[in-house]
Scaffold this motif. Structure first.
Motif, PDB file in Angstrom:
ATOM      1  N   SER A  27       0.821  -1.312  -0.160  1.00  0.00           N
ATOM      2  CA  SER A  27      -0.075  -0.400  -0.061  1.00  0.00           C
ATOM      3  C   SER A  27       0.943   1.557  -0.521  1.00  0.00           C
ATOM      4  O   SER A  27       0.540   2.322  -0.536  1.00  0.00           O
ATOM      5  CB  SER A  27      -1.000  -0.184   1.057  1.00  0.00           C
ATOM      6  OG  SER A  27      -0.390   0.106   2.271  1.00  0.00           O
ATOM      7  N   LEU A  28       1.543   1.067   1.025  1.00  0.00           N
ATOM      8  CA  LEU A  28       2.930   2.070   0.364  1.00  0.00           C
ATOM      9  C   LEU A  28       3.570   2.650  -1.356  1.00  0.00           C
ATOM     10  O   LEU A  28       3.156   4.203  -1.695  1.00  0.00           O
ATOM     11  CB  LEU A  28       3.981   1.875   1.572  1.00  0.00           C
ATOM     12  CG  LEU A  28       5.856   2.943   1.171  1.00  0.00           C
ATOM     13  CD1 LEU A  28       6.326   2.852   2.443  1.00  0.00           C
ATOM     14  CD2 LEU A  28       6.347   3.303   0.046  1.00  0.00           C
ATOM     15  N   ARG A  29       3.909   1.151  -1.979  1.00  0.00           N
ATOM     16  CA  ARG A  29       3.826   1.378  -3.001  1.00  0.00           C
ATOM     17  C   ARG A  29       2.629   2.173  -3.981  1.00  0.00           C
ATOM     18  O   ARG A  29       3.383   2.691  -4.641  1.00  0.00           O
ATOM     19  CB  ARG A  29       4.365  -0.073  -3.951  1.00  0.00           C
ATOM     20  CG  ARG A  29       5.136  -0.164  -4.981  1.00  0.00           C
ATOM     21  CD  ARG A  29       5.145  -0.791  -5.956  1.00  0.00           C
ATOM     22  NE  ARG A  29       5.988  -1.299  -7.046  1.00  0.00           N
ATOM     23  CZ  ARG A  29       5.895  -1.920  -6.910  1.00  0.00           C
ATOM     24  NH1 ARG A  29       5.064  -3.188  -6.999  1.00  0.00           N
ATOM     25  NH2 ARG A  29       6.915  -1.676  -8.879  1.00  0.00           N
ATOM     26  N   GLN A  30       1.664   2.256  -3.624  1.00  0.00           N
ATOM     27  CA  GLN A  30       0.760   2.390  -4.724  1.00  0.00           C
ATOM     28  C   GLN A  30       0.038   4.356  -4.234  1.00  0.00           C
ATOM     29  O   GLN A  30       0.443   4.473  -4.734  1.00  0.00           O
ATOM     30  CB  GLN A  30      -0.730   1.385  -4.027  1.00  0.00           C
ATOM     31  CG  GLN A  30      -1.047  -0.014  -4.792  1.00  0.00           C
ATOM     32  CD  GLN A  30      -2.598   0.062  -4.175  1.00  0.00           C
ATOM     33  OE1 GLN A  30      -2.740   0.092  -3.295  1.00  0.00           O
ATOM     34  NE2 GLN A  30      -2.195  -1.577  -4.969  1.00  0.00           N
ATOM     35  N   ASP A  31       0.690   4.057  -2.834  1.00  0.00           N
ATOM     36  CA  ASP A  31       0.620   5.694  -2.481  1.00  0.00           C
ATOM     37  C   ASP A  31       1.272   6.455  -2.782  1.00  0.00           C
ATOM     38  O   ASP A  31       0.789   7.020  -3.432  1.00  0.00           O
ATOM     39  CB  ASP A  31       0.476   5.412  -0.735  1.00  0.00           C
ATOM     40  CG  ASP A  31       0.393   7.497  -0.071  1.00  0.00           C
ATOM     41  OD1 ASP A  31      -0.727   7.001  -0.297  1.00  0.00           O
ATOM     42  OD2 ASP A  31       1.462   7.454   0.010  1.00  0.00           O
TER      43      ASP A  31
END
Ligand SMILES: [Zn+2]
Length: 257
Positions: free
Chosen positions: A86-90
């Motif tokens: 989810s960090l990567r998506q953000d």
């Protein structure tokens, strides 16, 4: 108070910070403070990052900047691959307010191997505006592939009482630089000629902040010039300059009108 690791001061000032740092220290509070100051330096839009005065610095310092995102493991658990995904998506969503997005990963050594591999991808292919600050007391627990893509910075911790003492001495020196009589400044500098280099660097960096806080009054152009001088001299100390020479340069500069 934003206390940048001295090793990063020069690159912060010139806007040339790397996109990934591994900050290490035993004390989690020291690490968190160093991360906030580094994040502030990355998002700062003042003249000498981290200026401590622009809205970006102030929000980063309080931990409420929308483009400074902290990821931490749940108590007693690993940092999971889902959290890193989810960090990567953000990271692919553009910054809200500033030009950069900064991800602070607390207890980075708690990323399990899957999470570390997912993190590696975002370290390698993340957008140019994204920066990553990994915090860890035990960096050796991270995969060498991650460590090799970050610059490691050991953050030195200071106890609260020493901090207060440093702030007091910095305030005194700032007063001497802006308003003091020249002979008092020279005697101060002479007394500190034999200080350890890292102590002198910490004092000059703290004095720079004190000088800028002093700026409300009539000394504005001088305060700005002294702040710049203090920053340059801190960088020289971090580059192994002789402590006595640096104090000499300081009082010479302060004597210019
Ligand atoms: Zn700022």
């Amino acid at each position: 108070m934003l206390t940048l690791p001295p090793a990063l001061a020069e690159r912060a000032r010139t806007g040339t910070l790397a996109h990934a740092y591994l900050l290490t220290a035993e004390d989690p509070v020291v690490l968190r403070d160093a991360a906030r100051a580094t994040a502030a330096a990355l998002v700062c839009q003042g003249e000498t990052p981290p200026c401590g005065e622009c809205k970006h610095c102030r929000k980063a310092e309080k931990g409420v900047h929308p483009d400074v995102i902290t990821v931490a493991p749940e108590p007693g658990k690993d940092l999971t691959v889902e959290q890193i995904r989810s960090l990567r998506q953000d990271a692919y969503i553009r910054p809200n307010e500033g030009k950069r997005k900064v991800y602070i990963v607390e207890n980075a050594q708690k990323m399990n191997p899957n999470a570390q591999n997912a993190f590696l991808k975002v370290l390698e292919d993340g957008p140019a505006y994204a920066a990553f600050l990994l915090l860890s007391p035990t960096p050796a627990a991270l995969l060498p592939t991650i460590r090799s893509r970050c610059e490691t910075v050991a953050v030195s911790g200071r106890a609260g009482t020493e901090d207060a003492d440093l702030a007091r001495r910095a305030g005194e020196l700032a007063g001497l630089l802006l308003d003091g009589e020249r002979w008092r400044l020279i005697s101060w500098c002479t007394e500190h000629e034999k200080d350890k280099r890292e102590d002198a660097a910490a004092l000059l960096e703290e004095t720079r902040r004190a000088v800028l806080r002093y700026r409300d009054g009539k000394n504005t152009p001088r305060a700005v010039r002294m702040a710049r001088t203090l920053q340059e001299l801190t960088a020289r100390l971090n580059g192994n300059a002789n402590v006595g020479c640096v104090w000499g340069a300081l009082w010479a500069e302060a004597g210019e009108t």
